[in-house]
Design an enzyme around this catalytic site. Structure first.
Site, PDB file in Angstrom:
ATOM      1  N   ALA A  29      25.122  51.698  70.029  1.00 11.49           N
ATOM      2  CA  ALA A  29      26.279  50.791  69.996  1.00 11.49           C
ATOM      3  C   ALA A  29      25.990  49.487  70.727  1.00 11.49           C
ATOM      4  O   ALA A  29      26.386  48.410  70.265  1.00 11.49           O
ATOM      5  CB  ALA A  29      27.495  51.479  70.606  1.00 11.49           C
ATOM      6  N   GLU A  80      37.562  39.654  47.581  1.00  9.43           N
ATOM      7  CA  GLU A  80      36.619  40.596  46.968  1.00  9.43           C
ATOM      8  C   GLU A  80      37.283  41.938  46.745  1.00  9.43           C
ATOM      9  O   GLU A  80      36.651  42.874  46.258  1.00  9.43           O
ATOM     10  CB  GLU A  80      35.420  40.828  47.893  1.00  9.43           C
ATOM     11  CG  GLU A  80      34.590  39.619  48.130  1.00  9.43           C
ATOM     12  CD  GLU A  80      33.401  39.942  49.029  1.00  9.43           C
ATOM     13  OE1 GLU A  80      32.860  41.054  48.950  1.00  9.43           O
ATOM     14  OE2 GLU A  80      33.032  39.060  49.814  1.00  9.43           O
ATOM     15  N   CYS A 112      32.677  35.583  50.031  1.00  5.92           N
ATOM     16  CA  CYS A 112      33.513  35.207  51.173  1.00  5.92           C
ATOM     17  C   CYS A 112      34.049  33.781  51.120  1.00  5.92           C
ATOM     18  O   CYS A 112      34.655  33.322  52.084  1.00  5.92           O
ATOM     19  CB  CYS A 112      32.735  35.424  52.470  1.00  5.92           C
ATOM     20  SG  CYS A 112      32.263  37.141  52.718  1.00  5.92           S
ATOM     21  N   ARG A 199      17.848  41.399  55.377  1.00  5.50           N
ATOM     22  CA  ARG A 199      17.498  40.150  56.059  1.00  5.50           C
ATOM     23  C   ARG A 199      17.500  38.953  55.104  1.00  5.50           C
ATOM     24  O   ARG A 199      17.625  37.809  55.537  1.00  5.50           O
ATOM     25  CB  ARG A 199      16.128  40.278  56.733  1.00  5.50           C
ATOM     26  CG  ARG A 199      16.093  41.337  57.807  1.00  5.50           C
ATOM     27  CD  ARG A 199      14.711  41.466  58.394  1.00  5.50           C
ATOM     28  NE  ARG A 199      14.402  40.346  59.266  1.00  5.50           N
ATOM     29  CZ  ARG A 199      14.736  40.292  60.546  1.00  5.50           C
ATOM     30  NH1 ARG A 199      15.385  41.285  61.102  1.00  5.50           N
ATOM     31  NH2 ARG A 199      14.424  39.261  61.269  1.00  5.50           N
ATOM     32  N   HIS A 234      31.677  29.987  58.275  1.00  3.47           N
ATOM     33  CA  HIS A 234      31.896  31.378  57.861  1.00  3.47           C
ATOM     34  C   HIS A 234      31.271  32.279  58.927  1.00  3.47           C
ATOM     35  O   HIS A 234      30.196  31.990  59.453  1.00  3.47           O
ATOM     36  CB  HIS A 234      31.262  31.651  56.495  1.00  3.47           C
ATOM     37  CG  HIS A 234      31.339  33.097  56.115  1.00  3.47           C
ATOM     38  ND1 HIS A 234      32.521  33.802  56.165  1.00  3.47           N
ATOM     39  CD2 HIS A 234      30.393  33.984  55.742  1.00  3.47           C
ATOM     40  CE1 HIS A 234      32.295  35.059  55.818  1.00  3.47           C
ATOM     41  NE2 HIS A 234      31.010  35.196  55.556  1.00  3.47           N
TER      42      HIS A 234
END
Lengths: 350, 130
Positions: A29, A80, A112, A199, A234
């Site tokens: 985490a 979306e 987005c 990536r 964004h």
């Protein structure tokens, strides 16, 4: 001049922490939270979806400014996660704010950035004289497959912007877009969850398009980052917008007011618009705001915005609807099991 | 619920559209087309309720019908709208939060859906406003 006449936001009150999601999947985490810069994300209630979020955001915008529903000539909802594959969310919003039937409406999808594409469409309709006001909404109950990297950030929320040229609270001086065919993130028809290029979503996707649109805007306006009080990007996580801001030459204090992702997660179509709303919550007349959205697939819309005296005038009541900060306060935390139920991730007997 | 029945009630369900008798001032929700007090001398006009009210009484549903079985426990209340009429609606809060006299305001939520492929029924619920 065309601009933002009002705005409103809705964020569900439930949250799940990165720590709780990592616990279920046996992940580290601390490493995930540090890597993403996100601590927790919003979770919709059992009876909330993109339509209910879009309606609440639109109603919040209309509480801040008295606009006759019949003066609203267009509604575009970018998402979306529209509840229907065929049947527009925008029609439900129109009905719920009393703007039907003399209006045009459509649902947009551009990962987005579908909400900012809606802003551009409304700008065009207003400037051509076809409509008096248009509402552009970006809202999502974002999808991320269980165990996928997206699950740590895919959140719920939305923002609505009323676009018009009648005494706007913020003038949109310029907008431009940078768009290519780049498969960095997608969801095929009939699939429940999106897939992404890992990536690959970074440099060829997010950074190329955000920088492309941002630099085009600087060139058109003859500006540099120093000309702006605030910048909003964004925010799929905190790392990407911070890096994009550094690459373009913005200082951290210019983007922190609109960087809500650490406590909200990535609301997909709502993300950059909620960031802009959080900035408008604090803005003063004369402030200049730089906004660049990003949608996978891929494209970016950049906006140069100047806040006007109308934001502090009697025609606009910012306190009539909750600020982003107020919507982020006092969350109700849920565990992974409750989150899975809310998101419909549990296989049920039908 | 049939598609046509849901569609007919959209104004009431989404926007709390009721009626008012302008002769005596009484409000009605669901809408009435005749005032029971003024009868033929009454004039009925459409009225959109503000959506604020008070819980008159409530119950906590723990065993629900098939449509709602996975949303239990939930609070079902009689809400007195500030204009006067009472209506039965869900209050979105934890059962222990609900109390008689609590101020509530309307919100737009998903009420139910006609299975996996049918129409989604949106409408009004209430949340605490205190």
């Amino acid at each position: 001049m065309v601009g933002i006449c009002s705005y409103g936001v809705y964020i569900p009150r439930f949250r799940i922490t990165m720590h709780e999601i990592a616990r279920v999947w046996g992940a580290d985490a601390g490493e995930i939270t540090r890597g993403l810069g996100v601590r927790e994300k919003s979770v919709p209630d059992l009876d909330e979806d993109t339509a209910t979020i879009a309606v609440e955001a639109a109603r919040a915008a209309l509480r801040r400014r008295r606009i006759a529903p019949e003066a609203i000539g267009a509604i575009y909802v970018g998402s979306e996660s529209h509840p229907y594959a065929v049947k527009p969310t925008a029609c439900t919003v129109g009905e719920a704010i009393g703007a039907t039937p003399h209006m045009t409406a459509a649902d947009y999808e551009f990962a987005c950035k579908a909400g900012t594409a809606g802003i551009q469409t409304c700008m065009g309709l207003v400037q051509s004289g076809m409509i008096t006001f248009g509402i552009a909404i970006g809202a999502d109950v974002a999808q991320g497959a269980p165990g996928d990297a997206l699950e740590y950030t895919a959140a719920a929320g939305g923002a609505a912007f009323v676009i018009g040229n009648d005494d706007p609270i913020a003038v949109i001086n310029q907008t431009c877009s940078f768009t290519t065919d780049t498969p960095d993130f997608w969801r095929r028809e009939g699939q429940s969850f999106p897939r992404h290029g890992g990536r690959f979503t970074g440099d060829p996707g997010y950074f190329r398009h955000v920088q492309g649109a941002a630099r085009m805007l600087f060139e058109r306006m003859g500006t540099t980052p120093a000309d702006y009080d605030y910048a909003v990007f964004h925010q799929p996580n905190a790392k990407f917008p911070l890096r994009a801001a550094r690459m373009l030459g913005f200082a951290e204090e210019q983007i922190l007011p609109g960087l809500v992702v650490p406590r909200l997660g990535n609301t997909y179509s709502g993300a950059s618009m909620i960031g802009l709303a959080a900035t408008l919550d604090l803005a003063k007349p004369g402030d200049r705001i730089f906004v660049t959205s990003f949608g996978s697939g891929a494209g970016s819309d950049a906006f140069d915005i100047t806040v006007t005296d109308a934001i502090a005038s009697s025609s606009f009541d910012r306190s009539a609807a909750p600020t982003v900060e107020a919507l982020l306060a006092n969350p109700v935390y849920v565990d992974y099991a409750r989150y899975a139920k809310h998101k419909g991730k549990i296989v049920m007997q039908r | 619920m049939s598609v046509s029945r849901f569609w007919r009630k959209i104004p009431q369900r989404y926007n709390l559209i009721g009626t008012q008798c302008t002769t005596c001032g009484r409000y009605f929700y669901p809408p009435r087309s005749l005032c029971p007090d003024c009868r033929r001398s009454g004039t009925i006009v459409e009225h959109q309720f503000r959506g604020e009210g008070t819980i008159v009484t409530y119950t906590v549903i723990r065993t629900a019908s098939d449509l709602f079985e996975h949303t239990t426990p939930y609070v079902l209340a009689i809400v007195r709208l500030d204009e006067g009429p009472n209506l039965t609606a869900q209050v979105v809060c934890r059962p222990e939060e609900a109390r008689i006299g609590m101020r509530v305001k309307s919100v737009f939520r998903r009420i139910a859906a006609d299975g996996e492929s049918g129409v989604i029924h949106y409408g009004t619920k209430f949340v605490p406003a205190e």
